[in-house]
Design an enzyme around this catalytic site. Structure first.
Site, PDB file in Angstrom:
ATOM      1  N   CYS A  39     -17.927   2.178 -15.707  1.00 56.75           N
ATOM      2  CA  CYS A  39     -17.422   3.018 -14.581  1.00 56.75           C
ATOM      3  C   CYS A  39     -18.638   4.530 -14.624  1.00 56.75           C
ATOM      4  CB  CYS A  39     -16.147   3.628 -14.665  1.00 56.75           C
ATOM      5  SG  CYS A  39     -15.490   5.021 -13.509  1.00 56.75           S
ATOM      6  N   ASP A  45       0.949  -1.231   0.007  1.00 59.54           N
ATOM      7  CA  ASP A  45       0.189  -0.027   0.034  1.00 59.54           C
ATOM      8  C   ASP A  45       0.877   1.238   0.009  1.00 59.54           C
ATOM      9  OD1 ASP A  45      -2.188   1.524  -0.104  1.00 59.54           O
ATOM     10  OD2 ASP A  45      -2.658   1.632   2.114  1.00 59.54           O
ATOM     11  N   CYS A  79     -10.449  -2.310 -24.485  1.00 56.88           N
ATOM     12  CA  CYS A  79     -11.808  -2.763 -24.947  1.00 56.88           C
ATOM     13  C   CYS A  79     -13.059  -1.888 -24.701  1.00 56.88           C
ATOM     14  CB  CYS A  79     -11.977  -4.149 -24.828  1.00 56.88           C
ATOM     15  SG  CYS A  79     -12.487  -4.507 -22.902  1.00 56.88           S
ATOM     16  N   CYS A 134      -3.452  -3.380 -21.743  1.00 62.20           N
ATOM     17  CA  CYS A 134      -4.627  -4.031 -22.321  1.00 62.20           C
ATOM     18  C   CYS A 134      -5.127  -3.425 -23.417  1.00 62.20           C
ATOM     19  CB  CYS A 134      -5.672  -4.211 -21.195  1.00 62.20           C
ATOM     20  SG  CYS A 134      -6.621  -2.527 -20.991  1.00 62.20           S
TER      21      CYS A 134
END
Length: 218
Positions: free
Chosen positions: A159, A95, A152, A149
């Site tokens: 979202c 974190d 797509c 990625c």
């Protein structure tokens, strides 16, 4: 080359060692505090996927607190590493990290960079906690290229704020201090208590898996 995976439970994915100099350092004071200026990084991906069941809290908040998990993990692993590699320093982070973790995880071969900025793995999608061990132990491993990625559009479409960092509902639910009128309105429009659950759907997960393979194919 040392097989560092043998130091961890089988459920944890352990990346190939990275040279610290190949990683983007965000918080140099953490390295200074640990007494490490050069060496290597061992990236870790810990899966945490739990059933969604229409929850109003993020999936990561349903699983065991990952800070406590990593604290216990490092308490077990670090002494073993120090015993096997005397004269070298080892420090664990999760974190609050000295390096850009997602980038480093990609370079360590743990996954690809999703459009949403999260690490995307073949086995668990983005449902992994990232942590790392930084050490003065050197490595001669070359970093893997950071693959992305193919965008797509699945996560962007799902979202509610179009992946806007400034309007992120997950960040908003965790914001400290007083909220302004617009922020209050945004929270009232979505049933979120903590984090974001939008991406926790089977359909989106499967689309991400296809994106992972397409991203590796270039």
């Amino acid at each position: 080359m040392t097989d560092f995976a043998t130091y961890f439970p089988q459920s944890i994915r352990v990346g190939q060692p990275l040279s610290l100099s190949d990683c983007r350092v965000l918080r140099p004071y953490l390295l200074e505090r640990a007494g490490i200026s050069q060496g290597s990084v061992i990236m870790l991906a810990v899966p945490y996927a739990v059933p969604c069941d229409g929850r109003t809290v993020s999936m990561y908040a349903v699983a065991k607190d990952y800070h406590a998990y990593f604290d216990a993990l490092f308490a077990s692993v670090l002494p073993a590493l120090r015993a096997d590699f005397p004269g070298h320093t080892f420090a664990g982070f999760a974190d609050h990290s000295p390096i850009a973790e997602v980038e480093a995880a990609c370079m360590a071969g743990l996954g690809i960079m999703g459009t949403n900025g999260l690490l995307l793995t073949r086995e668990h999608g983005s449902y992994v906690f990232l942590g790392e061990i930084v050490t003065t132990l050197p490595t001669d491993c070359a970093p893997q290229p950071v693959l992305h990625c193919p965008d797509c559009g699945a996560c962007r479409s799902a979202c509610p704020v179009d992946l806007s960092h400034d309007a992120c509902l997950s960040a908003l639910t965790q914001k400290k201090g007083k909220l302004d009128a617009l922020q209050v309105q945004r929270l009232r429009e979505h049933p979120l208590i903590w984090g974001c659950i939008v991406a926790a759907t089977v359909g989106l997960y499967l689309l991400c898996m296809a994106s992972f393979d397409e991203g590796l194919a270039g």
